[in-house]
Design a protein around this motif. Structure first.
Motif, mmCIF file in Angstrom:
data_model
loop_
_atom_site.group_PDB
_atom_site.id
_atom_site.type_symbol
_atom_site.label_atom_id
_atom_site.label_comp_id
_atom_site.label_asym_id
_atom_site.label_seq_id
_atom_site.Cartn_x
_atom_site.Cartn_y
_atom_site.Cartn_z
ATOM 1 N N ALA A 1 0.763 -1.205 0.051
ATOM 2 C CA ALA A 1 0.127 -0.153 0.152
ATOM 3 C C ALA A 1 0.918 1.214 0.143
ATOM 4 O O ALA A 1 0.488 2.098 -0.705
ATOM 5 N N GLN A 2 1.917 0.953 0.866
ATOM 6 C CA GLN A 2 2.893 2.444 0.926
ATOM 7 C C GLN A 2 3.551 2.609 -0.638
ATOM 8 O O GLN A 2 3.719 3.763 -1.216
ATOM 9 N N THR A 3 3.678 1.600 -1.347
ATOM 10 C CA THR A 3 4.437 1.507 -2.488
ATOM 11 C C THR A 3 3.452 2.371 -3.542
ATOM 12 O O THR A 3 3.869 3.166 -4.215
ATOM 13 N N ILE A 4 2.245 1.803 -3.451
ATOM 14 C CA ILE A 4 1.145 2.166 -4.551
ATOM 15 C C ILE A 4 0.804 3.721 -4.297
ATOM 16 O O ILE A 4 0.765 4.472 -4.958
ATOM 17 N N SER A 5 0.597 4.008 -2.767
ATOM 18 C CA SER A 5 0.315 5.423 -2.594
ATOM 19 C C SER A 5 1.134 6.318 -2.931
ATOM 20 O O SER A 5 0.997 7.384 -3.499
ATOM 21 N N SER A 6 2.568 6.232 -2.835
ATOM 22 C CA SER A 6 3.405 7.054 -3.271
ATOM 23 C C SER A 6 3.662 7.357 -4.789
ATOM 24 O O SER A 6 3.734 8.351 -5.236
ATOM 25 N N TYR A 7 3.402 6.113 -5.553
ATOM 26 C CA TYR A 7 3.321 6.218 -7.003
ATOM 27 C C TYR A 7 1.955 7.237 -7.446
ATOM 28 O O TYR A 7 2.369 7.919 -8.076
ATOM 29 N N THR A 8 0.904 6.877 -6.772
ATOM 30 C CA THR A 8 -0.248 7.441 -7.367
ATOM 31 C C THR A 8 -0.134 9.097 -6.590
ATOM 32 O O THR A 8 -0.924 10.030 -7.067
ATOM 33 N N GLY A 9 0.512 9.092 -5.517
ATOM 34 C CA GLY A 9 0.631 10.254 -4.850
ATOM 35 C C GLY A 9 1.442 11.295 -5.730
ATOM 36 O O GLY A 9 1.172 12.510 -5.650
ATOM 37 N N LEU A 10 2.155 10.911 -6.687
ATOM 38 C CA LEU A 10 2.509 12.101 -7.688
ATOM 39 C C LEU A 10 1.644 12.867 -8.438
ATOM 40 O O LEU A 10 1.871 13.938 -8.586
ATOM 41 N N ARG A 11 0.556 12.135 -8.603
ATOM 42 C CA ARG A 11 -0.643 12.867 -9.434
ATOM 43 C C ARG A 11 -1.509 13.259 -7.957
ATOM 44 O O ARG A 11 -1.960 14.607 -8.455
ATOM 45 N N ARG A 12 -1.666 12.915 -7.232
ATOM 46 C CA ARG A 12 -2.661 13.220 -6.254
ATOM 47 C C ARG A 12 -2.301 14.438 -5.062
ATOM 48 O O ARG A 12 -2.939 15.418 -5.107
ATOM 49 N N PHE A 13 -0.815 14.513 -5.131
ATOM 50 C CA PHE A 13 -0.217 15.701 -4.207
ATOM 51 C C PHE A 13 0.536 16.530 -5.128
ATOM 52 O O PHE A 13 0.486 17.955 -4.899
ATOM 53 N N ASN A 14 1.150 16.233 -6.073
ATOM 54 C CA ASN A 14 2.008 16.960 -6.979
ATOM 55 C C ASN A 14 1.149 17.367 -8.299
ATOM 56 O O ASN A 14 1.740 18.212 -9.117
ATOM 57 N N ASN A 15 0.198 16.739 -8.640
ATOM 58 C CA ASN A 15 -0.290 16.773 -10.072
ATOM 59 C C ASN A 15 0.812 16.655 -11.096
ATOM 60 O O ASN A 15 0.901 17.106 -12.189
ATOM 61 N N ILE A 16 1.534 15.598 -10.845
ATOM 62 C CA ILE A 16 2.502 15.099 -12.015
ATOM 63 C C ILE A 16 2.037 14.147 -12.660
ATOM 64 O O ILE A 16 1.375 12.960 -12.002
ATOM 65 N N ASP A 17 1.938 13.956 -14.116
ATOM 66 C CA ASP A 17 1.502 12.966 -14.634
ATOM 67 C C ASP A 17 2.286 11.684 -14.518
ATOM 68 O O ASP A 17 3.381 11.620 -15.023
ATOM 69 N N ASN A 18 1.821 10.778 -13.770
ATOM 70 C CA ASN A 18 2.606 9.671 -13.390
ATOM 71 C C ASN A 18 2.181 8.404 -14.427
ATOM 72 O O ASN A 18 3.026 7.533 -14.334
ATOM 73 N N SER A 19 1.521 8.792 -15.458
ATOM 74 C CA SER A 19 1.217 7.513 -16.361
ATOM 75 C C SER A 19 2.333 7.126 -17.339
ATOM 76 O O SER A 19 2.419 6.030 -17.722
ATOM 77 N N LYS A 20 3.299 8.012 -17.251
ATOM 78 C CA LYS A 20 4.544 7.582 -18.053
ATOM 79 C C LYS A 20 5.769 7.280 -16.903
ATOM 80 O O LYS A 20 6.946 6.934 -17.501
ATOM 81 N N PHE A 21 5.433 7.268 -15.870
ATOM 82 C CA PHE A 21 6.352 6.858 -14.509
ATOM 83 C C PHE A 21 6.947 5.724 -15.035
ATOM 84 O O PHE A 21 8.349 5.557 -15.069
ATOM 85 N N PHE A 22 6.508 4.487 -15.291
ATOM 86 C CA PHE A 22 7.004 3.183 -15.531
ATOM 87 C C PHE A 22 7.572 3.087 -16.811
ATOM 88 O O PHE A 22 8.259 2.485 -17.185
ATOM 89 N N SER A 23 7.046 3.620 -17.893
ATOM 90 C CA SER A 23 7.201 3.427 -19.243
ATOM 91 C C SER A 23 8.587 3.905 -19.392
ATOM 92 O O SER A 23 9.440 3.492 -20.400
ATOM 93 N N GLY A 24 9.058 4.818 -18.753
ATOM 94 C CA GLY A 24 10.708 5.437 -18.853
ATOM 95 C C GLY A 24 11.458 4.435 -18.378
ATOM 96 O O GLY A 24 12.671 4.404 -18.547
ATOM 97 N N MET A 25 11.076 3.290 -17.633
ATOM 98 C CA MET A 25 11.963 2.157 -17.208
ATOM 99 C C MET A 25 12.101 0.888 -18.216
ATOM 100 O O MET A 25 12.748 0.026 -17.710
#
Length: 424
Positions: free
Chosen positions: A216-240
């Protein structure tokens, strides 16, 4: 405005989802983008999610929590369990409820401006987590094609804790699903998570709630990029992902501290990064040294720090197959905790690695499968539920192909082309 839709499948996936939504509820007042994982109606926040299981035992546990305003169409269950058999979840019992589940997903997605991604939790060792997940992902791909990212946070077999023959079969059948129907897979296993908890906490008793908390902590921080920072996280993993099929990521999480540990201290930036990149705190551990294809550090701290880790020597010195530098993201949020015995730290982090050393674990799964399938152990249980016997060979071949792809990437990077990989 885009939103993410969460799907929690099977007993383990449902319990991970239960812990995640409890965490989201604690974070909700602080989030700046409240409709990313919730539907806002008349001042009420309704989770955009589906909990799916073939019986209602685990789902009933989630429904008891009246503090979270789930909708009725957030729950899907049948009348009998999968009996830990992939083919019951995929071919027989699962087919009885799949259309209802797709309809419940569709009705919730219609309330969104735009569907950003599916976030899925499950375990591929169970019959529902492996079989029904495969059926659902196949149907979602037909309905939504490649327009929506599908990111999985999945429990894989442990290297030494499980002797469950059916779990080995179920995991083998699931490899093709994880390879073909997901854009990213973040990997966990129970034994590795137990090891990390033992290293970080002095607990007398560890149960599944502590493991679910790590997910849960892992997922929360990942979705938190959008929820707290409004950063588009849809490409977060594609860059890896250097290659589309090589989208399996190993997370490390830290640091956890007990609420009554009065000697705890916050680590400096250098200490914290050095700690996060240790092999011993990976939540899916391999016996071999890491072979990083790409890495990303996601740290969580309420106060913005735009220079965090930019010049850190530990990150700079990490060896990458393609000589890439680690990417760094910050989730601007407090560290909330659901479990009362855990303290809220000023800073936590997840270190994601696309680590080719996982081929040793894949190879171990293949060897375990070969041993039991050679004796045709329990094959009848799968065939009697609609599975064709040739699918055993197909699953094994999919695993071999995945292992080969990772191995070839490492060999191509070796100047002498003589890199040896120890599978033992």
């Amino acid at each position: 405005m885009s939103s993410a839709f969460h799907i929690h499948i099977g007993g383990a996936g449902v319990m991970m989802g239960d812990m995640l939504w409890k965490l989201y509820e604690k974070e909700h007042n602080e989030t700046t983008l409240k409709n990313y994982v919730y539907q806002q109606v008349d001042g009420h926040s309704h989770p955009l999610t589906l909990f799916a299981d073939l019986d209602d035992r685990m789902i009933s546990e989630v429904q008891r929590n009246k503090q979270i305003q789930f909708k009725k169409n957030s729950f899907l269950y049948g009348k009998e369990e999968a009996s830990n058999i992939y083919s019951r979840g995929c071919y027989t019992i699962g087919k009885e409820i799949i259309d209802k589940g797709l309809d419940q997903i569709r009705k919730q997605i219609e309330t969104m401006d735009r569907l950003d991604q599916f976030v899925i939790t499950t375990s591929i060792m169970g019959g529902t987590g492996s079989g029904f997940s495969t059926l659902l992902l196949q149907r979602l791909e037909v309905d939504y094609k490649n327009k929506v990212k599908t990111n999985g946070f999945i429990i894989f077999p442990s290297s030494g804790m499980s002797n469950n023959i059916l779990g080995i079969y179920n995991a083998m059948f699931s490899i093709q699903m994880t390879r073909n129907h997901f854009h990213s897979i973040t990997m966990f296993d129970n034994q590795s998570m137990y090891n990390v908890i033992d290293q970080q906490l002095d607990l007398d008793y560890v149960d599944y709630s502590h493991l679910n908390n790590l997910v849960a902590q892992t997922i929360s921080s990942y979705t938190g990029l959008r929820r707290f920072n409004n950063i588009d996280n849809s490409k977060f993993f594609s860059g890896m992902c250097p290659y589309p099929n090589l989208h399996y990521f190993v997370p490390s999480y830290g640091k956890m501290t007990l609420i009554n540990d009065y000697t705890r201290k916050e680590l400096s930036q250098n200490e914290f990064i050095k700690y996060l990149t240790k092999k011993e705190i990976k939540l899916y551990q391999s016996p071999n040294n890491p072979q990083h294809l790409s890495t990303t550090l996601l740290f969580r701290q309420k106060e913005p720090n735009h220079f965090y880790g930019k010049f850190n020597q530990t990150l700079q010195n990490l060896s990458h197959v393609y000589n890439q530098s680690p990417r760094i993201f910050q989730c601007n949020s407090s560290n909330y905790q659901v479990l009362s015995e855990l303290a809220q730290m000023k800073q936590t982090g997840i270190f994601f690695s696309n680590d080719a050393s996982i081929i040793s674990r894949f190879d171990q799964l293949g060897r375990n499968f070969d041993k039991i399938y050679a004796k045709r152990a329990f094959v009848w249980a799968y065939v009697s539920e609609g599975l064709e016997e040739f699918e055993f060979s197909e699953g094994r071949e999919a695993l071999a192909n995945l292992t080969s792809e990772y191995s070839e990437v490492i060999k191509e990077d070796s100047p002498q082309n003589d890199l040896e990989i120890d599978y033992e």
